[in-house]
Design a protein around this motif. Structure first.
Motif, short mmCIF file in Angstrom:
data_model
loop_
_atom_site.label_atom_id
_atom_site.label_comp_id
_atom_site.label_asym_id
_atom_site.label_seq_id
_atom_site.Cartn_x
_atom_site.Cartn_y
_atom_site.Cartn_z
N ALA A 42 44.80 30.22 -32.77
CA ALA A 42 44.51 28.90 -32.21
C ALA A 42 45.70 27.96 -32.36
O ALA A 42 45.90 27.06 -31.55
CB ALA A 42 43.28 28.30 -32.88
N TRP A 43 46.51 28.16 -33.41
CA TRP A 43 47.68 27.32 -33.62
C TRP A 43 48.66 27.43 -32.45
O TRP A 43 49.27 26.45 -32.05
CB TRP A 43 48.39 27.72 -34.91
N ASN A 45 47.73 28.34 -29.38
CA ASN A 45 46.96 28.31 -28.13
C ASN A 45 46.97 29.68 -27.44
O ASN A 45 47.11 29.77 -26.21
CB ASN A 45 47.53 27.24 -27.19
N GLU A 47 44.50 32.13 -28.00
CA GLU A 47 43.20 32.81 -28.05
C GLU A 47 42.97 33.55 -26.74
O GLU A 47 43.10 32.98 -25.66
CB GLU A 47 42.06 31.82 -28.28
N LYS A 49 44.80 35.84 -25.49
CA LYS A 49 46.07 36.21 -24.84
C LYS A 49 46.86 37.19 -25.70
O LYS A 49 48.09 37.14 -25.75
CB LYS A 49 46.91 34.97 -24.57
N ASN A 97 53.42 28.09 -25.17
CA ASN A 97 52.00 28.18 -25.50
C ASN A 97 51.63 27.23 -26.63
O ASN A 97 50.56 26.61 -26.61
CB ASN A 97 51.65 29.61 -25.89
N ARG A 98 52.52 27.10 -27.61
CA ARG A 98 52.25 26.18 -28.73
C ARG A 98 52.08 24.76 -28.23
O ARG A 98 51.19 24.02 -28.69
CB ARG A 98 53.40 26.25 -29.75
N ASP A 100 51.12 24.04 -25.30
CA ASP A 100 50.08 24.12 -24.27
C ASP A 100 50.62 23.78 -22.87
O ASP A 100 49.90 23.26 -22.02
CB ASP A 100 48.92 23.17 -24.61
N ASP A 103 49.06 25.72 -19.69
CA ASP A 103 47.78 25.24 -19.16
C ASP A 103 47.86 23.81 -18.64
O ASP A 103 47.14 23.44 -17.71
CB ASP A 103 46.70 25.32 -20.25
N ARG A 104 48.74 22.99 -19.23
CA ARG A 104 48.79 21.57 -18.84
C ARG A 104 49.76 21.30 -17.70
O ARG A 104 49.59 20.33 -16.97
CB ARG A 104 49.19 20.71 -20.05
#
Length: 220
Positions: A42-43, A45, A47, A49, A97-98, A100, A103-104
């Protein structure tokens, strides 16, 4: 400018200090990041993957050049620029990914495929000493190496987590797009990476222009 500072355009071993610092720093941060991801997906981001697989494969990619250099035992200077170009794709994925960004930011994934595949293709061009070679030779090496890495990545990604994620329905279109963007990156880097060297050679008399260095050739 001190003598020899321009060797970077021709010789992968003639790297300035900032390349060495970035390479070492990226490796240290990558190892720390994947260690944290292995303990807490989760740290990063990550999950769903394949965080565990990434924590294993990214350091393998980042330390591919050091391992190859050690096994080769050629006595040649260490190829810092090549090492940095191979390390950045692994580091940028963990960092993206860290933060995000995948996704953003809608275009971030596309940009990373262009940049990272281009860097891997460019690393091959520099490694074999083709920076000053004709464009077609640079293209052949860059596209072959970059697209091989890209295909391996897409196959790994598909079997690592895509088949078990919500992306499986759009995986085909996404893969085709990623491969096309990767190809674009390899072509752009092949064209850009020899521009300074080509300009310098064009300014020299024809009799004084150095011949492109072939793989395994020494630099005087």
């Amino acid at each position: 400018m001190r003598p020899g500072s321009d060797r970077l355009a021709r010789d992968p071993a003639g790297a300035p200090l900032w390349v060495v610092v970035l390479d070492v720093g990226a490796k240290v941060l990558l190892v720390l990041a994947v260690s944290r991801v292995a303990l807490d997906p989760a740290w990063g981001n990550l999950e769903g993957k394949a965080p565990g697989t990434r924590a294993l494969t990214y350091p393998l990619l980042a330390f591919l050049v050091p391992l190859a250099h050690l096994l080769r035992r050629s006595g040649r200077p260490y190829p810092w620029l090549v090492d940095l170009m191979v390390t950045v794709p692994a580091f940028s994925d963990i960092l993206g990914n860290r933060l995000d960004l995948y996704d953003r930011v809608t275009w971030f994934d596309d940009a990373m495929h262009i940049l990272n595949t281009g860097l891997l293709g460019g690393a091959a061009v520099v490694a074999v000493g083709y920076v000053g070679a004709p464009l077609m030779r640079r293209l052949v090496v860059s596209v072959a190496a970059g697209m091989t890495f890209s295909v391996v990545w897409e196959v790994w990604e598909y079997y690592a987590f895509v088949t078990r994620s919500a992306e499986v329905g759009t995986a085909y279109a996404d893969t085709v797009g990623d491969l096309a963007l990767g190809w674009l990156g390899t072509v752009c880097v092949a064209a850009m990476i020899g521009s300074r060297s080509s300009e310098r050679q064009d300014s020299q008399p024809a009799a004084r222009r150095p011949a492109p260095r072939l793989p395994g050739a020494t630099v005087s």
